[in-house]
Design a protein around this motif. Structure first.
Motif, PDB file in Angstrom:
ATOM      1  N   ASP A  68      25.020  12.295 -19.943  1.00 20.02           N
ATOM      2  CA  ASP A  68      24.219  11.823 -21.067  1.00 20.02           C
ATOM      3  C   ASP A  68      23.091  10.925 -20.567  1.00 20.02           C
ATOM      4  OD1 ASP A  68      26.038  13.150 -22.640  1.00 20.02           O
ATOM      5  OD2 ASP A  68      27.118  11.337 -23.268  1.00 20.02           O
ATOM      6  N   ARG A  87      22.453  15.389 -23.950  1.00 19.41           N
ATOM      7  CA  ARG A  87      23.660  15.690 -23.169  1.00 19.41           C
ATOM      8  C   ARG A  87      23.474  17.003 -22.411  1.00 19.41           C
ATOM      9  NH1 ARG A  87      29.623  14.973 -25.506  1.00 19.41           N
ATOM     10  NH2 ARG A  87      29.054  12.874 -24.761  1.00 19.41           N
ATOM     11  N   VAL A 134      28.853   9.422 -29.817  1.00 22.70           N
ATOM     12  CA  VAL A 134      28.443  10.625 -29.096  1.00 22.70           C
ATOM     13  C   VAL A 134      29.273  11.840 -29.485  1.00 22.70           C
ATOM     14  CG1 VAL A 134      27.533   9.333 -27.136  1.00 22.70           C
ATOM     15  CG2 VAL A 134      29.917  10.083 -27.108  1.00 22.70           C
TER      16      VAL A 134
END
Length: 387
Positions: A183, A215, A295
């Motif tokens: 990331d 990502r 995330v």
């Protein structure tokens, strides 16, 4: 630390320098080093630097520095080169500001913002040139991801390539189901590094230099590429995998920070500096928000300052009073500058779970307070400073 080969030790109580500055190049053969090392739990430091004078052409070097406690001597006396990654071009090494790390892998992104060694060498004899003056951006060139084993220094045989990407800061990386999850705060254009230092932004309001949280999934085995990933094996080449990006947060996002105890491990939350919708339209958005991103879900919550203010990088501090804290048990600390009053600065403290303000302290300085990009927190009794 800076991006040069020089470091300074600072007394945390008096802020006075301790001894002479350390030149990293006196102990390991590098001409530069990042200002974003990774610190392991035993105090070992891993960093990267470039060697422009390698007998086989420029190389990117991974530096390992052993822990040093209560010593007046520099820890770099025990430093060694863990691995050397050959540059894709012998004349034009890539510029980089940070690198990623999992529990047993190091991830280096070779991006198409290049440093011209010939231009730099010529400038020594014909016309003096700055480091910035030797940088150039190649937008049609692929960005390469290199992977190195942290224990042995062995370079992974697969190279991962993606469309043009520029990044300054890694958020985190970890390994899951035979893949590396990487990331970063990514840009589509790296030219702003060159133009930004000369103030050549203009007033186009095109949002061109906005970064967002991205990502990348890197399969470690080319014969076992997950069907749900944006990775494909290059036809006719078993050592190159083309990868794509999944955008975790579409809005502007820079200076990503995490709970460092989750560094290199599967994690859930990342904190960063962002801009309101109006400000992020600018050619170079100035951050006035602090944002927390999940995330896994992509959901985010933000603390918002005035449009006349500018926030620094958010620093996560874990709650030391909880016996078994969760990932976001703690506070987020940041500095706030005020454009209407350059002598004023505010330290703000947010609840890391809710991003609501707990408190703030306003300082009125004797001189103009300059912008700050990064910050660190160190507990008084820590032997190892883990950001």
């Amino acid at each position: 630390m800076t991006e040069t080969v020089f470091t300074r030790r600072i007394n945390p109580k008096t802020l006075e320098t301790i001894g002479e500055r350390t030149r990293i190049g006196d102990y390991v053969t590098v001409n530069s080093a990042t200002a974003h090392p990774h610190i392991l739990e035993d105090g070992t430091v891993l960093n990267m630097g470039s060697n422009y004078r390698h007998n086989k052409g420029p190389h990117y070097c991974i530096i390992q520095v052993p822990p040093s406690y209560d010593s007046e001597e520099t820890a770099f006396k025990g430093a060694k080169i863990l691995a050397e990654i050959p540059c894709s071009s012998k004349l034009y090494p890539s510029y980089y500001h940070s690198f990623g790390m999992t529990q047993d892998k190091i991830i280096f992104i070779e991006q198409p913002l290049y440093f011209s060694v010939p231009r730099f060498m010529m400038s020594q004899y014909i016309r003096r040139n700055t480091f910035k003056g030797c940088l150039f951006w190649q937008p049609k060139t692929k960005t390469k991801f290199h992977v190195v084993c942290k224990k042995t220094g062995q370079i992974h045989p697969i190279i991962y390539e993606t469309d043009c990407l520029f990044t300054l800061h890694h958020a985190n990386a970890y390994e899951e189901d035979g893949c590396l999850i990487v990331d970063v705060a990514g840009y589509d254009d790296g030219n702003f590094v060159i133009n930004g230092r000369s103030g050549d932004f203009g007033n186009k309001n095109d949002g061109k230099n906005k970064s967002n949280l991205r990502r990348y999934i890197l399969p470690l085995d080319s014969s076992k590429i997950p069907h749900n990933s944006a990775a494909t094996l290059r036809p006719g080449n078993s050592h190159v995998i083309d990868i794509g990006a999944a955008v975790l947060h579409k809005r502007s996002f820079e200076f990503p920070r995490i709970n460092y105890k989750f560094n290199g491990r599967k994690y859930k939350f990342v904190y960063g500096a962002s801009s309101t919708k109006q400000l992020e339209k600018a050619t170079f958005p100035e951050p006035n928000q602090l944002t927390k991103v999940d995330v896994d879900s992509g959901k985010s919550i933000s603390w918002e300052g005035a449009e006349t203010s500018m926030v620094s990088e958010p620093v996560f501090v874990q709650n030391p009073t909880i016996e078994d804290p969760t990932e976001d048990d703690g506070v987020v600390i940041a500095n706030l500058l005020h454009k209407e009053d350059p002598y004023k600065t505010t330290l703000i403290v947010l609840d890391a779970k809710t991003m609501l303000e707990i408190g703030s302290v306003v300082f009125n300085a004797d001189g103009v307070v300059t912008p700050t990009l990064h910050g660190q927190w160190s507990n008084l009794n820590d032997d190892v400073h883990l950001y």
